[in-house]
Design a protein around this motif. Structure first.
Motif, short mmCIF file in Angstrom:
data_model
loop_
_atom_site.label_atom_id
_atom_site.label_comp_id
_atom_site.label_asym_id
_atom_site.label_seq_id
_atom_site.Cartn_x
_atom_site.Cartn_y
_atom_site.Cartn_z
N TYR A 191 0.83 -1.21 0.00
CA TYR A 191 0.00 0.00 0.00
C TYR A 191 0.87 1.26 0.00
O TYR A 191 0.51 2.28 -0.60
N ALA A 192 2.03 1.18 0.69
CA ALA A 192 2.93 2.33 0.72
C ALA A 192 3.49 2.62 -0.67
O ALA A 192 3.60 3.79 -1.10
N GLN A 236 1.16 7.26 -6.32
CA GLN A 236 0.09 8.25 -6.47
C GLN A 236 0.63 9.67 -6.33
O GLN A 236 0.19 10.59 -7.04
N LEU A 237 1.61 9.83 -5.44
CA LEU A 237 2.16 11.16 -5.18
C LEU A 237 3.17 11.59 -6.23
O LEU A 237 3.29 12.78 -6.53
N CYS A 238 3.90 10.65 -6.77
CA CYS A 238 5.04 10.99 -7.63
C CYS A 238 4.81 10.78 -9.11
O CYS A 238 5.52 11.37 -9.95
N SER A 239 3.89 9.89 -9.50
CA SER A 239 3.73 9.53 -10.91
C SER A 239 2.47 10.15 -11.49
O SER A 239 1.39 10.06 -10.91
N THR A 240 2.62 10.76 -12.65
CA THR A 240 1.45 11.33 -13.34
C THR A 240 0.60 10.26 -13.99
O THR A 240 -0.53 10.52 -14.42
N LYS A 241 1.12 9.05 -14.10
CA LYS A 241 0.37 7.96 -14.72
C LYS A 241 -0.44 7.16 -13.71
O LYS A 241 -1.14 6.22 -14.08
#
Length: 991
Positions: A955-956, A962-967
């Motif tokens: 989950y981490a 989610q925070l770092c990737s635009t995809k």
């Protein structure tokens, strides 16, 4: 003395005031007030009160005058009071010098006499006053006391019959009074001279041959069989004598044109001259005495009385419902029909469907704005009401409405469902008559026109199907009836002509009609396999009937051509079916019914000409040997058989028929716990296929050049068993997902649709260009400056032929392009339909096997389908199935991990689910990913609590992406639901 005199005047004044109130209440519209007032008045004239003559005169005069009033309900109240007052006053012997009954009758005659100087309404009021007065006098029975002169009775009779003769509009009410009087006289056991006088006055006033006269005569004949009946009125002194049939009919319809030569004036049919919307009471008098059986002997005479059938045919069908009859008389006919249907005996009700009546009923039902439409609708509802109350009546109703005097297409002609509702309510006994009737009508539809015959046979097939549907879920056992109906479909669906001893259908059955009957077999089985008591027995009964008829030739030539190899396969299958039936009788039900159903349906497909069903029989034989064979024929591992069985069920599920969907679901449910990884992969591969022509070709291994699609649907277009996915519905459900995951479908599907639109536009341009080239012209927007073409010049024959050939090529190419578009559309519908079926099977597997680790293999395919499908219905259904899966896996009912290899596979599954959650998709997909992830987590933690660390890391990693990737487009709910689970699971993990 003065004070005493004054006091007496006050008392008289009080009495007058009280009487005024009583008279006022006698005219009240409320029954209880009128009755209370009548009771108060009568109590003042009991014998113990010894009323004075002047009191009697005043009250009788007031009551007689009140009968002539049209105010409120005065006639009813005053009539009741008058009857009781006369009874109290004249029931005991009175002094001859006192006011007597003769005086009362004179008073009544004077008060009710219309002198001619009154207005029309006042004259009517006086006539009604005389009528109600006569009724009160007769009901009081004072005329029949020994002390009363007999002439008083004859005087009353004369006044009543004079009124009936002079005023036709009141004649029925006058006759009713005397008719009821006959029964009262019988109950009181009075001397017969009173009825003799009534009959004599009836004839002398020329009313014997009227509806009222017939009723009075029949009542007298019943109650006073030894009365002196006037001669030369009726044959054998009986209006219901068979020789009086014509006269009776003319009288009952109140026709004055029925005089025959030699009839006296007294024998003429008297007409009231006034039409009444209510049915004359004489009809009830006649109907109740018409015999249910034909021409039974009357107990009153040597004559032979009319039977109900004879009377109904003559007086009602040929009388009221004659083609030349007025709407008013037909209205009476409908009233009679409803009366008999509601209250008649079963024998009477079964004979009312005569030719003219049914024709009129159909005509009036067919058009809503017809004058008698409402009455016809009422009659139709009366038929259905009688059947609901008495299901056995359905046979008579169907025979009457569809038989010789009716029409096979009664429901279609009348735009009602009268027959359909009737057969649905029919009892088992009634169906034993209805079903053979339908078989006869299919064989002889009563027409030589092929098109009309086909239409009638289609109607009959629909009614037989309606019977099956209505009785399929009944608690009663209708198996015999079901087999009989299926036998009819088998006979006319699979055989060309009649066998020995059976008549050939005329006209011959069209090929389309035979296909219709075969489709109706599927429709019947579709309704029957839902219930367990019919699921295996009736499909087996169908194929057994076909096989026996082929062997015996009883129905003629079999329409399906079968080679030796195919016949051998069918023969082997029937041997297996026979063994299954033996097992079923011995109580070995585990899987027996499922295999019996599957065998029966596969053989039925063979009999319907499905070439693929032949190979399915061989595969089915292999499965049967593995699962159900004898101990010496079973060969250890059944995984291969399980995979083959799944493939067979999928081949059935691919057919666009609700019957095959239900059948495949039932069989799959019986063997779901034996599905292997390969079998489940067969289901998954369909879910992951594209909803396009390419996907269909991949699934069914088709070649582009074949130009044929294996949609598996051999049902006729009008077969209601076929399940189709509407193309417009599919297109309207397309949903595209944007980068934020708010709404929209997958980008690939959107791109495909855009490409298709571009291809369509380009194809139109290419077609126009080719057409212009062939004709030697230009598009209007291509070359506006072009010089005038010399295309208008005359062409020779060779040039014309060359142009025709070029045009043929252009339009042939256009047809091919159009056909390809249709192929794409049909393929899309087929794939959507197929995926729907497979999702149904997946749901069954999950309900049966949600605790198996194998079920986890369904998570990713369901999630991908929910994201990728361009059909909203499919996407919603995928998430619904997955939601049901996670709901079932609660507590200890989670999939069990047995070894390290399985554990490793589950960890990979968790990571794959998280990766799937990162895709841009609708909110429902995000919620499904969260549920799937938590299910996998539960399985891992249940196997080893220490796995929680790895789960947290997973989950981490997803949070980091989610925070770092635009995809990465993971929805917030994915983590919030995880947090909620952590809170609820923390106590369990700490223990």
């Amino acid at each position: 003395m003065a004070p005493l005199s004054k006091k007496r005047r006050l008392e008289l004044g009080n009495v007058d005031t009280k009487l005024v109130e009583i008279y006022e209440d006698l005219a009240s519209e409320k029954d209880e007030i009128r009755l209370k007032a009548a009771q108060g008045l009568v109590s003042q004239f009991t014998p113990d009160k010894n009323p004075a003559d002047d009191q009697i005169q005043k009250v009788l005069q007031r009551l007689f005058r009140g009968l002539c009033s049209s105010r409120k309900a005065a006639r009813i109240g005053f009539s009741i009071a008058l009857t009781e007052v006369l009874t109290q006053i004249f029931s005991s012997t009175r002094d001859a010098a006192q006011f007597g009954l003769s005086d009362a009758l004179k008073m009544w005659e004077v008060q009710s006499n219309a002198t001619g100087g009154e207005s029309g309404q006042e004259q009517r009021d006086h006539h009604f006053g005389r009528l109600f007065g006569a009724e009160a006098i007769i009901k009081s029975a004072v005329l029949f006391q020994p002390s009363v002169p007999f002439t008083e009775w004859t005087k009353v009779l004369d006044l009543v019959f004079d009124l009936a003769q002079k005023k036709p509009w009141i004649r029925e009410e006058c006759g009713w009074i005397i008719y009821r009087c006959v029964y009262d006289l019988s109950a009181r056991q009075v001397d017969g001279k009173f009825v003799d006088a009534a009959l004599e006055r009836l004839c002398s006033h020329d009313l014997a041959r009227s509806p009222e006269g017939i009723a009075i005569w029949l009542a007298t004949k019943d109650m006073f069989p030894n009365a002196n009946f006037p001669g030369k009125v009726w044959k054998h002194d009986d209006p219901l004598d068979t020789k009086e049939r014509n006269n009776l009919s003319k009288i009952m319809k109140e026709s004055s044109s029925g005089e025959s030569e030699g009839d006296s004036k007294a024998n003429n049919a008297k007409s009231s001259g006034v039409w009444n919307s209510k049915l004359h009471f004489a009809w009830d008098a006649v109907l109740s005495r018409a015999s249910d059986t034909s021409s039974s002997k009357s107990k009153h005479s040597k004559s032979s009385r009319l039977s109900f059938v004879e009377f109904w045919t003559e007086a009602v069908d040929n009388g009221l419902f004659a083609s030349a009859s007025s709407d008013e008389r037909k209205y009476w006919g409908f009233l009679l029909l409803v009366r008999v249907l509601n209250d008649g005996t079963p024998q009477q009700a079964s004979h009312v469907f005569t030719k003219n009546l049914v024709r009129c009923l159909m005509n009036q039902l067919a058009v809503e704005d017809r004058y008698l439409n409402r009455m016809a609708v009422k009659a139709s509802k009366a038929i259905q009401g009688r059947v609901s109350k008495e299901p056995g009546f359905a046979a008579a109703a169907v025979h009457g409405l569809m038989g010789t005097g009716g029409a096979i297409n009664f429901d279609q002609a009348t735009k009602t469902k009268t027959i359909e509702k009737t057969v649905a309510e029919a009892s088992q006994t009634a169906l034993q008559e209805i079903v053979p009737l339908f078989e006869q009508l299919i064989q002889r539809p009563g027409t030589t026109d092929d098109k009309t015959a086909a239409s009638h046979r289609q109607v009959l097939a629909g009614l037989l199907l309606a019977i099956v549907r209505s009785k399929a879920s009944s608690e009663d056992d209708y198996q015999g009836t079901m087999e009989q109906i299926l036998s009819i479909f088998v006979r006319f669906g699979y055989f060309l002509d009649s066998g020995e001893g059976k008549a050939t259908p005329e006209p011959a059955l069209a090929q389309s009609t035979q296909e219709l009957f075969r489709n109706r077999i599927n429709s019947c089985l579709n309704s029957l396999i839902v219930t367990r008591k019919y699921a295996a027995t009736l499909p087996y009964a169908v194929v057994r009937q076909i096989r026996e008829a082929v062997k015996s030739g009883e129905h003629g030539k079999f329409t399906i051509v079968m080679d030796d190899k195919l016949q051998e396969s069918v023969k082997t299958s029937f041997k297996a079916l026979k063994k299954l039936s033996s097992k079923e009788k011995k109580g070995e039900t585990s899987g027996t019914a499922a295999f019996k159903l599957l065998y029966s349906m596969t053989i039925l497909q063979v009999y319907s000409g499905d070439a693929d069903a032949v190979s399915m029989l061989d595969e089915l034989e292999f499965c049967y040997t593995k699962f159900m064979g004898d101990s010496d024929t079973k060969k250890g591992d059944t995984s291969d058989a399980s995979d083959a069985l799944v493939e067979i069920l999928l081949s059935f599920a691919s057919k666009q028929s609700q019957l095959f969907r239900r059948m495949s679901e039932q069989v799959f449910s019986a063997f779901a716990d034996q599905v292997t990884e390969n079998g489940l992969e067969s289901l998954i591969s369909i879910l992951e296929a594209k909803e396009s022509l390419a996907g269909q070709q991949e699934m069914f291994e088709e070649q582009d050049e074949d130009g044929e699609e294996e949609d598996g649907s051999d049902d006729d277009d009008d077969d209601d068993d076929v399940e189709m996915v509407n193309a417009e519905e599919v297109d309207s459900d397309v949903e595209v997902v944007d980068a934020d995951g708010a709404s929209d479908a997958s980008a690939s599907d959107e791109e495909e649709e855009e490409e298709e639109d571009e291809e369509d536009a380009q194809e139109v341009l290419d077609f126009e260009a080719k057409l212009a080239a062939a004709l030697g012209t230009h598009r209007a927007d291509e070359d506006l400056q072009a010089a005038e073409s010399d295309s208008d010049a005359d062409m020779n024959d060779d040039e014309m032929e060359e142009l025709d050939a070029q045009l043929v090529k252009v339009f042939r190419a256009r047809r091919e392009v159009t056909s390809q578009h249709k192929d794409k559309k049909d393929a899309r519908e087929n794939m959507v339909n197929f995926k729907n079926r497979v999702l149904d099977l997946v749901e069954i597997f999950i309900k049966k096997c949600h605790s198996r680790l194998l079920a986890l293999d369904l998570l990713l395919p369901l999630l991908r389908l929910a994201r990728r499908s361009s059909v909203k219905q499919i996407a919603n259904k995928a998430t619904s199935v997955l939601r049901e899966y996670t709901r079932l896996c609660k507590g200890t009912a989670v999939p069990k991990i047995e070894d390290a290899e399985e554990e490793q596979n589950v960890w990979e599954l968790l990571r794959a689910v998280h990766k799937e959650a990162a895709h841009s998709a609708p909110p429902a997909h995000a919620s499904a990913c969260s549920q799937a992830s938590l299910l996998v987590v539960k399985a891992l933690v249940a196997h080893d609590k220490a796995a929680i660390g790895g789960v947290v890391d997973a989950y981490a990693e997803t949070r980091k992406a989610q925070l770092c990737s635009t995809k990465c487009h993971v929805q917030p709910a994915f983590f919030s639901e995880w947090n909620n689970w952590c809170v609820s699971a923390s106590k369990q993990l700490k223990n």
